[in-house]
Design a protein around this motif. Structure first.
Motif, PDB file in Angstrom:
ATOM      1  N   ALA A 342      -1.584   8.286  -0.392  1.00 40.13           N
ATOM      2  CA  ALA A 342      -0.690   7.132  -0.205  1.00 40.13           C
ATOM      3  C   ALA A 342      -0.592   6.369  -1.508  1.00 40.13           C
ATOM      4  CB  ALA A 342      -1.202   6.216   0.918  1.00 40.13           C
ATOM      5  N   GLN A 343       0.442   5.538  -1.603  1.00 38.50           N
ATOM      6  CA  GLN A 343       0.615   4.696  -2.775  1.00 38.50           C
ATOM      7  C   GLN A 343      -0.486   3.629  -2.811  1.00 38.50           C
ATOM      8  OE1 GLN A 343       2.915   5.048  -5.229  1.00 38.50           O
ATOM      9  NE2 GLN A 343       3.637   6.915  -4.203  1.00 38.50           N
ATOM     10  N   PRO A 344      -0.847   3.169  -4.011  1.00 37.97           N
ATOM     11  CA  PRO A 344      -1.845   2.091  -4.100  1.00 37.97           C
ATOM     12  C   PRO A 344      -1.380   0.841  -3.340  1.00 37.97           C
ATOM     13  CG  PRO A 344      -1.483   3.090  -6.253  1.00 37.97           C
ATOM     14  CD  PRO A 344      -0.432   3.651  -5.342  1.00 37.97           C
ATOM     15  N   ILE A 345      -2.325   0.097  -2.799  1.00 42.90           N
ATOM     16  CA  ILE A 345      -2.021  -1.121  -2.065  1.00 42.90           C
ATOM     17  C   ILE A 345      -2.744  -2.296  -2.721  1.00 42.90           C
ATOM     18  CG2 ILE A 345      -1.805   0.167   0.097  1.00 42.90           C
ATOM     19  CD1 ILE A 345      -4.525  -1.133   0.899  1.00 42.90           C
ATOM     20  N   ILE A 375     -11.165  12.316   7.498  1.00 43.31           N
ATOM     21  CA  ILE A 375     -10.671  11.024   6.981  1.00 43.31           C
ATOM     22  C   ILE A 375      -9.265  11.276   6.447  1.00 43.31           C
ATOM     23  CG2 ILE A 375     -11.032   9.134   5.378  1.00 43.31           C
ATOM     24  CD1 ILE A 375     -13.914  11.424   5.981  1.00 43.31           C
ATOM     25  N   ALA A 376      -8.267  10.693   7.104  1.00 46.76           N
ATOM     26  CA  ALA A 376      -6.864  10.952   6.763  1.00 46.76           C
ATOM     27  C   ALA A 376      -6.222   9.702   6.164  1.00 46.76           C
ATOM     28  CB  ALA A 376      -6.080  11.391   7.997  1.00 46.76           C
ATOM     29  N   ILE A 377      -5.419   9.918   5.107  1.00 46.90           N
ATOM     30  CA  ILE A 377      -4.651   8.847   4.467  1.00 46.90           C
ATOM     31  C   ILE A 377      -3.175   9.172   4.664  1.00 46.90           C
ATOM     32  CG2 ILE A 377      -4.246   7.563   2.331  1.00 46.90           C
ATOM     33  CD1 ILE A 377      -6.892   8.725   1.289  1.00 46.90           C
ATOM     34  N   ALA A 378      -2.390   8.198   5.097  1.00 48.08           N
ATOM     35  CA  ALA A 378      -0.966   8.439   5.340  1.00 48.08           C
ATOM     36  C   ALA A 378      -0.194   7.138   5.121  1.00 48.08           C
ATOM     37  CB  ALA A 378      -0.745   8.969   6.757  1.00 48.08           C
ATOM     38  N   GLU A 379       1.135   7.262   5.137  1.00 43.12           N
ATOM     39  CA  GLU A 379       2.012   6.104   5.020  1.00 43.12           C
ATOM     40  C   GLU A 379       2.906   6.033   6.244  1.00 43.12           C
ATOM     41  OE1 GLU A 379       4.116   6.485   1.353  1.00 43.12           O
ATOM     42  OE2 GLU A 379       2.492   5.623   0.148  1.00 43.12           O
ATOM     43  N   ASP A 380       3.137   4.819   6.735  1.00 42.87           N
ATOM     44  CA  ASP A 380       4.003   4.595   7.889  1.00 42.87           C
ATOM     45  C   ASP A 380       4.876   3.378   7.591  1.00 42.87           C
ATOM     46  OD1 ASP A 380       5.229   4.517  10.352  1.00 42.87           O
ATOM     47  OD2 ASP A 380       3.508   3.670  11.418  1.00 42.87           O
ATOM     48  N   PRO A 382       6.131   0.341   5.871  1.00 40.89           N
ATOM     49  CA  PRO A 382       5.519  -0.581   4.896  1.00 40.89           C
ATOM     50  C   PRO A 382       3.994  -0.604   4.964  1.00 40.89           C
ATOM     51  CG  PRO A 382       6.307  -1.821   6.792  1.00 40.89           C
ATOM     52  CD  PRO A 382       6.692  -0.377   7.028  1.00 40.89           C
ATOM     53  N   PHE A 383       3.398   0.305   5.745  1.00 45.45           N
ATOM     54  CA  PHE A 383       1.947   0.285   5.935  1.00 45.45           C
ATOM     55  C   PHE A 383       1.322   1.570   5.410  1.00 45.45           C
ATOM     56  CE2 PHE A 383       3.608  -2.449   9.318  1.00 45.45           C
ATOM     57  CZ  PHE A 383       2.854  -3.600   9.107  1.00 45.45           C
ATOM     58  N   ALA A 384       0.091   1.429   4.949  1.00 45.35           N
ATOM     59  CA  ALA A 384      -0.751   2.584   4.652  1.00 45.35           C
ATOM     60  C   ALA A 384      -1.755   2.723   5.796  1.00 45.35           C
ATOM     61  CB  ALA A 384      -1.477   2.390   3.326  1.00 45.35           C
ATOM     62  N   LEU A 385      -2.014   3.961   6.202  1.00 47.09           N
ATOM     63  CA  LEU A 385      -2.918   4.230   7.327  1.00 47.09           C
ATOM     64  C   LEU A 385      -4.154   4.952   6.824  1.00 47.09           C
ATOM     65  CD1 LEU A 385      -0.327   5.482   9.994  1.00 47.09           C
ATOM     66  CD2 LEU A 385      -1.114   3.142   9.557  1.00 47.09           C
ATOM     67  N   LEU A 386      -5.306   4.457   7.250  1.00 42.69           N
ATOM     68  CA  LEU A 386      -6.581   5.074   6.905  1.00 42.69           C
ATOM     69  C   LEU A 386      -7.297   5.383   8.224  1.00 42.69           C
ATOM     70  CD1 LEU A 386      -8.515   5.871   4.644  1.00 42.69           C
ATOM     71  CD2 LEU A 386      -9.413   3.536   4.666  1.00 42.69           C
ATOM     72  N   SER A 387      -7.386   6.690   8.566  1.00 42.35           N
ATOM     73  CA  SER A 387      -7.898   7.098   9.876  1.00 42.35           C
ATOM     74  C   SER A 387      -9.174   7.914   9.729  1.00 42.35           C
ATOM     75  CB  SER A 387      -6.846   7.935  10.621  1.00 42.35           C
ATOM     76  OG  SER A 387      -5.646   7.209  10.769  1.00 42.35           O
ATOM     77  N   VAL A 388     -10.054   7.748  10.709  1.00 42.04           N
ATOM     78  CA  VAL A 388     -11.288   8.543  10.788  1.00 42.04           C
ATOM     79  C   VAL A 388     -11.352   9.140  12.191  1.00 42.04           C
ATOM     80  CG1 VAL A 388     -13.798   8.511  10.708  1.00 42.04           C
ATOM     81  CG2 VAL A 388     -12.494   7.087   9.113  1.00 42.04           C
ATOM     82  N   ARG A 389     -11.465  10.488  12.264  1.00 39.98           N
ATOM     83  CA  ARG A 389     -11.505  11.173  13.558  1.00 39.98           C
ATOM     84  C   ARG A 389     -12.751  12.053  13.644  1.00 39.98           C
ATOM     85  NH1 ARG A 389      -7.467  15.908  15.919  1.00 39.98           N
ATOM     86  NH2 ARG A 389      -8.664  16.252  17.834  1.00 39.98           N
TER      87      ARG A 389
END
Length: 454
Positions: A342-345, A375-380, A382-389
């Motif tokens: 994802a882009q820097p925030i 650990i997944a990084i994505a963009e949605d 205007p938001f960046a998503l940081l997920s742990v499954r």
């Protein structure tokens, strides 16, 4: 006077008066412009006609002489009453030669320009207001041409009366408009004030009424309702937290009291006292950890630390945290996998690292050996998503909405020293970064997502 001063303090009265005064002034200005323009137009037209007629008669004098001029004037006299025209031709001594005026007005010099005066016509003894211009002819004769101003004065009176009636109507309409405007505005304000009174009395379930018009009042009401939703949520969390603190800290404090009392018992050996001291220290460390986490949650919820925001590369942040936890995960037979980018925030790097650490520790607590934590990084948008499954048993659906609340744990018996503040801190950090915290069952496993505004 006292009542008037009291009424002028009323916002409704001031608004009605302001509307009335402004509307009346605007109407008066427009009508004054109409009046002045109409008078100027009529006067200019009259002067143009009289000047043209005066010039034409002077030309007639040059072409045909005095007799021709007298004939031209006599020829025009029959139609003069219809046009309110006045003519007067005199010799050099002032004797009338032709026209419908009795005599030359006193004090008026021929050729002196446009004049306003009152004269008597041949067919009446009454003084008639006249607007006229005059010239002196080459032979010494004097010629005066004008218009009877009585009709124009009557027109002025009618116009003034119309202006007065229009002002009265504008005054009445402005009063009615002001009243209707204040009724509309203050009825909406009264609704908001009544709802606010109900909320102040303790009923936080009330919301500002929305009429569905989509106007500014509805927009303000919607904003206030969002604020009230947030306040109600915070107060509910505060109540839950207060109750949980009272419940969760009672046990460690009771144990700490027992350890301290045990130290004072006679007949204790030094070794037993060391054991009791160590156990008391453990209880104190646990209490300090809980209080520290509560402080961090409060600071994050209040937005303290936003001044320390900086550009954060999520991929690098995840790599640093994964490097820290990989040895622990390997000891448990768990593999850590990182996907996406994802882009820097703009964010608080230490708090984001703390949030990801909490998510990883929670996943590793329930993930079976031999499985993978992603650990997944994505963009949605205007938001960046940081997920742990993880690939663990998941969470009962009824408990999912409660995960972000303080002191919520899947171990009701509290067999582990887990205060249930880890995910609450994650949720607070997500709110601090303009996002939300979400959790869902993936069958197998639980996926927790940190949403961050870019």
């Amino acid at each position: 006077m006292g009542k008037l001063r009291l009424s002028l303090r009323n916002a409704r009265t001031r608004l009605v008066l302001a509307s009335m005064v402004l509307s009346t002034l605007l109407t008066a200005t427009v009508l004054a412009m109409v009046y002045v323009t109409a008078n100027r137009t009529i006067s200019g037209e009259t002067r143009s006609v009289v000047s043209a007629e005066l010039t034409g008669l002077a030309d007639e004098y040059e072409r045909r002489g005095l007799i021709g001029l007298m004939t031209a004037i006599e020829r025009r006299l029959p139609s003069a009453p219809e046009r309110d025209a006045v003519y007067l031709l005199t010799d050099r001594l002032g004797n009338r030669l032709a026209g419908n005026l009795i005599g030359w007005p006193e004090g008026i010099t021929a050729g002196s320009g446009w004049v306003e005066l009152s004269l008597r016509k041949v067919d009446t003894d009454d003084l008639v207001p006249i607007s006229a211009a005059s010239v002196r002819l080459p032979g010494g004769e004097r010629l005066l041409v004008g218009r009877d101003a009585l009709a124009r004065l009557q027109f002025d009176r009618v116009l003034l009366r119309s202006v007065g009636l229009a002002l009265i109507a504008a005054f009445a309409l402005s009063l009615l408009t002001g009243w209707l405007l204040t009724r509309l505005v203050f009825s909406r304000l009264r609704d908001i004030a009544d709802t606010a009174d109900d909320i102040v009395s303790g009923d936080l379930s009330h919301r500002m009424p929305i009429r569905g018009t989509g106007d500014e009042f509805d927009q303000v009401a919607g904003t206030l309702n969002n604020m009230l939703d947030r306040i109600e949520e915070l107060i509910s969390n505060l109540r839950t937290t207060s109750n949980s603190i009272a419940h969760d800290l009672r046990s460690p404090l009771s144990r700490l009291r027992q350890r301290i009392e045990a130290l004072a018992e006679p007949g204790k050996t030094d070794q037993e006292r060391e054991v009791d001291t160590a156990r008391a220290t453990v209880e104190i460390d646990h209490l300090l950890r809980v209080l520290s986490q509560l402080t961090e949650i409060s600071r994050a919820e209040a937005g303290l630390g936003r001044e320390q925001f900086e550009p954060v590369n999520l991929l690098q942040l995840v790599a640093d945290v994964v490097e820290l936890y990989e040895p622990v995960a390997a000891d448990q037979g768990i593999r850590l996998e990182v996907t996406g980018t994802a882009q820097p925030i703009q964010g608080h790097r230490p708090l984001l690292s703390q949030a990801l650490s909490n998510l990883l520790e929670n996943a590793m607590r329930y993930a079976p050996a031999g499985t993978t934590i992603t650990i997944a990084i994505a963009e949605d948008g205007p938001f960046a998503l940081l997920s742990v499954r993880d690939r663990g048993p998941g969470v009962p659906e009824a408990d999912l909405p409660r995960l972000e609340l303080p002191f919520v744990t899947l171990d009701p018996a509290r067999t582990q020293r887990n205060a249930g503040l880890g995910l609450a801190l994650v949720a607070a950090i997500s709110h601090m970064h303009g996002g939300t915290f979400k959790a869902r069952n993936c069958q197998p496993g639980l996926e927790t997502t940190l949403q961050l505004a870019q």
